[in-house]
Design a protein around this motif. Sequence first.
Motif, PDB file in Angstrom:
ATOM      1  N   ASP A  11       0.469  -1.719  -0.190  1.00  0.00           N
ATOM      2  CA  ASP A  11      -0.003  -0.384  -0.319  1.00  0.00           C
ATOM      3  C   ASP A  11       1.217   0.984   0.261  1.00  0.00           C
ATOM      4  N   ALA A  12       2.000   1.561   0.845  1.00  0.00           N
ATOM      5  CA  ALA A  12       2.683   2.481   0.944  1.00  0.00           C
ATOM      6  C   ALA A  12       3.570   2.775  -0.687  1.00  0.00           C
ATOM      7  N   GLU A  13       3.836   1.423  -1.220  1.00  0.00           N
ATOM      8  CA  GLU A  13       4.648   1.755  -2.940  1.00  0.00           C
ATOM      9  C   GLU A  13       3.428   2.422  -3.034  1.00  0.00           C
ATOM     10  N   ARG A  14       2.442   1.827  -3.330  1.00  0.00           N
ATOM     11  CA  ARG A  14       1.338   1.765  -4.295  1.00  0.00           C
ATOM     12  C   ARG A  14       0.676   3.352  -4.364  1.00  0.00           C
ATOM     13  N   TRP A  15       0.300   3.972  -2.706  1.00  0.00           N
ATOM     14  CA  TRP A  15       0.411   5.361  -2.448  1.00  0.00           C
ATOM     15  C   TRP A  15       2.049   6.086  -2.983  1.00  0.00           C
ATOM     16  N   GLU A  16       2.761   5.876  -2.778  1.00  0.00           N
ATOM     17  CA  GLU A  16       4.092   6.976  -3.598  1.00  0.00           C
ATOM     18  C   GLU A  16       3.485   6.870  -5.253  1.00  0.00           C
ATOM     19  N   GLN A  17       3.971   6.232  -5.738  1.00  0.00           N
ATOM     20  CA  GLN A  17       3.818   6.197  -7.004  1.00  0.00           C
ATOM     21  C   GLN A  17       2.549   6.778  -7.471  1.00  0.00           C
ATOM     22  N   GLY A  18       1.066   6.688  -6.157  1.00  0.00           N
ATOM     23  CA  GLY A  18      -0.075   7.507  -6.820  1.00  0.00           C
ATOM     24  C   GLY A  18       0.636   8.804  -7.129  1.00  0.00           C
ATOM     25  N   MET A  19       1.002   9.242  -5.838  1.00  0.00           N
ATOM     26  CA  MET A  19       1.380  10.477  -5.556  1.00  0.00           C
ATOM     27  C   MET A  19       1.709  10.794  -6.108  1.00  0.00           C
ATOM     28  N   ALA A  20       2.802  10.426  -7.145  1.00  0.00           N
ATOM     29  CA  ALA A  20       4.051  10.921  -8.240  1.00  0.00           C
ATOM     30  C   ALA A  20       3.485  11.218  -8.796  1.00  0.00           C
ATOM     31  N   VAL A  21       2.060  10.016 -10.093  1.00  0.00           N
ATOM     32  CA  VAL A  21       1.663  10.704 -10.698  1.00  0.00           C
ATOM     33  C   VAL A  21       0.135  11.551 -10.331  1.00  0.00           C
ATOM     34  N   ARG A  22       0.047  11.884  -9.405  1.00  0.00           N
ATOM     35  CA  ARG A  22      -1.407  12.691  -9.030  1.00  0.00           C
ATOM     36  C   ARG A  22      -0.375  13.727  -9.226  1.00  0.00           C
ATOM     37  N   ARG A  23       0.222  14.949  -8.381  1.00  0.00           N
ATOM     38  CA  ARG A  23       1.450  15.630  -8.871  1.00  0.00           C
ATOM     39  C   ARG A  23       1.413  16.031  -9.840  1.00  0.00           C
ATOM     40  N   ALA A  24       1.985  14.912 -11.570  1.00  0.00           N
ATOM     41  CA  ALA A  24       2.315  14.906 -12.584  1.00  0.00           C
ATOM     42  C   ALA A  24       1.211  15.800 -12.939  1.00  0.00           C
ATOM     43  N   VAL A  25      -0.033  15.183 -13.081  1.00  0.00           N
ATOM     44  CA  VAL A  25      -0.787  15.266 -13.814  1.00  0.00           C
ATOM     45  C   VAL A  25      -2.113  16.104 -13.365  1.00  0.00           C
ATOM     46  N   LEU A  26      -1.896  16.622 -11.986  1.00  0.00           N
ATOM     47  CA  LEU A  26      -2.758  17.320 -11.878  1.00  0.00           C
ATOM     48  C   LEU A  26      -1.393  18.884 -11.236  1.00  0.00           C
ATOM     49  N   SER A  27      -0.551  18.838 -10.659  1.00  0.00           N
ATOM     50  CA  SER A  27      -0.273  19.778 -10.401  1.00  0.00           C
ATOM     51  C   SER A  27       0.297  19.901  -9.235  1.00  0.00           C
ATOM     52  N   ASP A  28       1.853  20.334  -8.265  1.00  0.00           N
ATOM     53  CA  ASP A  28       1.574  20.549  -6.882  1.00  0.00           C
ATOM     54  C   ASP A  28       0.765  21.115  -6.326  1.00  0.00           C
ATOM     55  N   GLU A  29       0.313  22.400  -7.097  1.00  0.00           N
ATOM     56  CA  GLU A  29      -0.703  23.363  -6.263  1.00  0.00           C
ATOM     57  C   GLU A  29      -2.148  22.304  -5.840  1.00  0.00           C
ATOM     58  N   HIS A  30      -2.643  21.722  -6.861  1.00  0.00           N
ATOM     59  CA  HIS A  30      -3.415  21.254  -6.870  1.00  0.00           C
ATOM     60  C   HIS A  30      -3.630  20.076  -5.799  1.00  0.00           C
ATOM     61  N   VAL A  31      -2.766  19.814  -6.139  1.00  0.00           N
ATOM     62  CA  VAL A  31      -3.045  17.924  -4.821  1.00  0.00           C
ATOM     63  C   VAL A  31      -2.056  19.283  -3.414  1.00  0.00           C
ATOM     64  N   ASP A  32      -0.936  19.904  -3.447  1.00  0.00           N
ATOM     65  CA  ASP A  32      -0.729  20.412  -1.737  1.00  0.00           C
ATOM     66  C   ASP A  32      -2.374  20.877  -1.082  1.00  0.00           C
ATOM     67  N   ARG A  33      -3.588  21.680  -1.874  1.00  0.00           N
ATOM     68  CA  ARG A  33      -4.773  22.178  -1.597  1.00  0.00           C
ATOM     69  C   ARG A  33      -5.324  20.959  -1.138  1.00  0.00           C
ATOM     70  N   ALA A  34      -5.664  20.331  -2.154  1.00  0.00           N
ATOM     71  CA  ALA A  34      -6.574  18.888  -1.682  1.00  0.00           C
ATOM     72  C   ALA A  34      -6.008  18.291  -0.378  1.00  0.00           C
ATOM     73  N   THR A  35      -4.112  18.141   0.099  1.00  0.00           N
ATOM     74  CA  THR A  35      -4.216  17.047   1.232  1.00  0.00           C
ATOM     75  C   THR A  35      -4.500  18.070   2.080  1.00  0.00           C
ATOM     76  N   ALA A  36      -4.361  19.677   1.822  1.00  0.00           N
ATOM     77  CA  ALA A  36      -3.964  20.530   2.782  1.00  0.00           C
ATOM     78  C   ALA A  36      -5.930  20.274   3.253  1.00  0.00           C
TER      79      ALA A  36
END
Length: 133
Positions: A11-36
């Motif tokens: 699960d941790a590896e899938r989360w790390e991969q997912g976060m990398a792809v999510r950031r690449a596709v949606l942008s750091d700014e978008h993901v940072d807002r969502a996680t905040a």
Amino acid sequence: MSRPGGEGHSDAERWEQGMAVRRAVLSDEHVDRATAATTELTADWQDFITRTAWGDVWSRPGLDRRSRSIAVLTSLIAHGHEEELAMHLRAAVRNGLTVAEIGEVILQSAIYSGVPAANVAFRIASRVFSQSS
């Protein structure tokens, strides 16, 4: 690249991969807002979409991100998911589609999803792309 379906990954590896792809596709700014904005109520949801949507499905080798964006846009148009459509229009550009190609995707969607859905999609795309000019 991830193996299909995240097989053999923790699960941790899938989360790390997912976060990398999510950031690449949606942008750091978008993901940072969502996680905040994550709360106790939404924490499991954020974990789930990061591992499953982004770590498993978006990370599969069968389609490139550009093709995945086309598929996502058509589905969002068909189902009337306006907020998600705006987000994924920006993502589609990040994934290599031009505004003209996105217009073609919307036009194609009109045939299979209906003219009203395409009208809404063109309205949202016009707003999104006028903001990024």
